[in-house]
Design a protein around this motif. Structure first.
Motif, PDB file in Angstrom:
ATOM      1  N   THR A  99       0.829  -1.204   0.000  1.00  0.00           N
ATOM      2  CA  THR A  99       0.000   0.000   0.000  1.00  0.00           C
ATOM      3  C   THR A  99       0.864   1.255   0.000  1.00  0.00           C
ATOM      4  O   THR A  99       0.495   2.265  -0.605  1.00  0.00           O
ATOM      5  CB  THR A  99      -0.945   0.005   1.224  1.00  0.00           C
ATOM      6  OG1 THR A  99      -1.771  -1.160   1.183  1.00  0.00           O
ATOM      7  CG2 THR A  99      -1.838   1.224   1.232  1.00  0.00           C
ATOM      8  N   LEU A 155      -6.118   1.024  -0.929  1.00  0.00           N
ATOM      9  CA  LEU A 155      -6.807  -0.104  -0.296  1.00  0.00           C
ATOM     10  C   LEU A 155      -5.963  -0.542   0.891  1.00  0.00           C
ATOM     11  O   LEU A 155      -4.790  -0.886   0.732  1.00  0.00           O
ATOM     12  CB  LEU A 155      -6.975  -1.250  -1.296  1.00  0.00           C
ATOM     13  CG  LEU A 155      -7.686  -0.897  -2.605  1.00  0.00           C
ATOM     14  CD1 LEU A 155      -7.741  -2.118  -3.521  1.00  0.00           C
ATOM     15  CD2 LEU A 155      -9.084  -0.356  -2.340  1.00  0.00           C
ATOM     16  N   VAL A 179     -11.240   1.464   2.453  1.00  0.00           N
ATOM     17  CA  VAL A 179     -10.892   2.231   1.247  1.00  0.00           C
ATOM     18  C   VAL A 179     -10.628   3.678   1.640  1.00  0.00           C
ATOM     19  O   VAL A 179     -11.495   4.351   2.208  1.00  0.00           O
ATOM     20  CB  VAL A 179     -12.022   2.168   0.205  1.00  0.00           C
ATOM     21  CG1 VAL A 179     -11.646   2.985  -1.030  1.00  0.00           C
ATOM     22  CG2 VAL A 179     -12.328   0.722  -0.179  1.00  0.00           C
ATOM     23  N   VAL A 218     -10.512   3.609  -7.040  1.00  0.00           N
ATOM     24  CA  VAL A 218     -10.644   2.249  -6.531  1.00  0.00           C
ATOM     25  C   VAL A 218     -10.341   1.236  -7.627  1.00  0.00           C
ATOM     26  O   VAL A 218      -9.650   0.234  -7.400  1.00  0.00           O
ATOM     27  CB  VAL A 218     -12.055   2.019  -5.944  1.00  0.00           C
ATOM     28  CG1 VAL A 218     -12.279   0.539  -5.622  1.00  0.00           C
ATOM     29  CG2 VAL A 218     -12.253   2.863  -4.687  1.00  0.00           C
TER      30      VAL A 218
END
Length: 360
Positions: free
Chosen positions: A57, A261, A303, A343
């Motif tokens: 991430t 995410l 999210v 996303v």
């Protein structure tokens, strides 16, 4: 000392930026972990192992899980201790805590009664380490008694206690199985060992630098606290009761958000109370709930979009079928076109990094 007055948006941006989740992605694993202070190890891998998912991430597709293993087992720039991966530069803090380490009376008595067992373990590792726990003979004088899974698991219990005393250390892994060795052969030889009070101050300061904003006192948490004591400077957040502590270096910094995410173990959301207070974000890791009682999914990913936590993504990495399957996306706020696009880009990047086909 003046009290800093922050809006919720200010506080959110400080928290997101401090966790290296804005547009300015880091590029180096060890530097990233040094800032975050640790990566948590957890056996759950519905998407990917927790430490790898948090690292991805931050670092993106440039991160390879082999990088983490190499840093732990070959370069020795990181070390594993008590289910956390930390920078080797911090090993002195663990050594200081070990010198003052105390545990439950039951464990202290058990160690005293099994001192010959302890010496046997250290001698075996000294002669043949690194070894898995099953390669170490059980010579316990008094078995470890428990109503849980640790009952009579004497070797594992001894190794865990000796790890906390920094007499043994995790030298690597074979799959998920840990390899144990003498700490002196795993940790760096020359290291400054601060006092226990200094350790507490350093831990609080580094934790606040990593979080950006946190409470001085909070509910005790397993493994690692979420509060920061007297570190930083006092602050209040508009619309949120009580006082906070803020990292003064995080004030007045620019912010350019992105979509991410997050792992359920990500420190941005790990403190569920802080997530609710600053982000108006409710989250519970539901893998321990019966399927019919789950609202968001077994291992739903929070999210992040810019400075808001906007929903949960329920997905599963099915490696037998070679797919990353999206089961549902739960919107806490109505997804704009920008959120939806962000996303989608992150999902495609995650699937590519995992080497799986994305199924939606």
């Amino acid at each position: 000392m003046p009290v800093h007055e922050l809006t919720k948006a200010d506080a959110r941006r400080i928290a997101v930026r401090a966790q290296l989740l804005d547009a300015g992605r880091p590029t180096d694993l060890v530097e990233t972990l040094t800032h975050l202070t640790f990566l948590q190890i957890d056996p759950t891998a519905a998407i990917a192992p927790a430490a790898d998912l948090v690292a991805w991430t931050r670092l993106g597709s440039a991160y390879d899980p082999a990088d983490l293993r190499r840093a732990l087992e070959q370069d020795r720039t990181l070390f594993e201790h008590n289910a956390l991966v930390r920078p080797m530069a911090d090993v002195g803090l663990c050594l200081a805590e070990a010198a003052a380490w105390s545990t439950y009376e039951k464990s202290r008595v058990w160690l005293q009664n099994n001192d010959s067992f302890r010496r046997d373990v250290l001698e075996r590792l000294g002669e043949a380490g690194p070894l898995t726990s099953r390669d170490i003979p059980d010579t316990a004088v008094v078995p470890w008694a428990s109503t849980g899974w640790t009952n009579n698991r004497n070797v594992t219990q001894m190794l865990e206690l000796l790890m906390m005393r920094c007499e043994v250390a995790i030298a690597g892994r074979v799959g998920r199985e840990r390899l144990w060795d003498l700490a002196e052969r795993v940790y760096v030889a020359e290291v400054d060992v601060p006092s226990v009070d200094e350790v507490r101050r350093l831990r609080d300061e580094r934790r606040l630098r990593s979080l950006g904003i946190a409470r001085a006192k909070s509910t005790p948490m397993p493994i690692e606290p979420v509060d920061v004591g007297k570190a930083g400077e006092p602050a209040v957040v508009e619309g949120v009761p009580g006082e906070w502590r803020v990292d003064p270096e995080a004030l007045g910094q620019g912010f350019e958000g992105r979509t991410a995410l997050l792992s359920p173990f990500d420190r941005l959301v790990y403190d569920r109370v802080r997530a609710q207070e600053l982000f108006d974000f409710e989250y519970v890791l539901e893998m321990y709930k019966p399927k019919e009682k789950r609202r968001w999914g077994y291992f739903a990913l929070p999210v992040l979009h810019e400075d808001r936590l906007v929903g949960k993504l329920d997905a599963t990495a099915d490696r037998k079928r070679g797919v990353l399957e999206v089961n549902a996306i739960h919107e806490d706020v109505r997804f704009t076109r920008a959120i939806g696009k962000g996303v989608q880009v992150e999902l495609e990047a995650l699937a590519s990094w995992l080497g799986l086909e994305l199924r939606q």
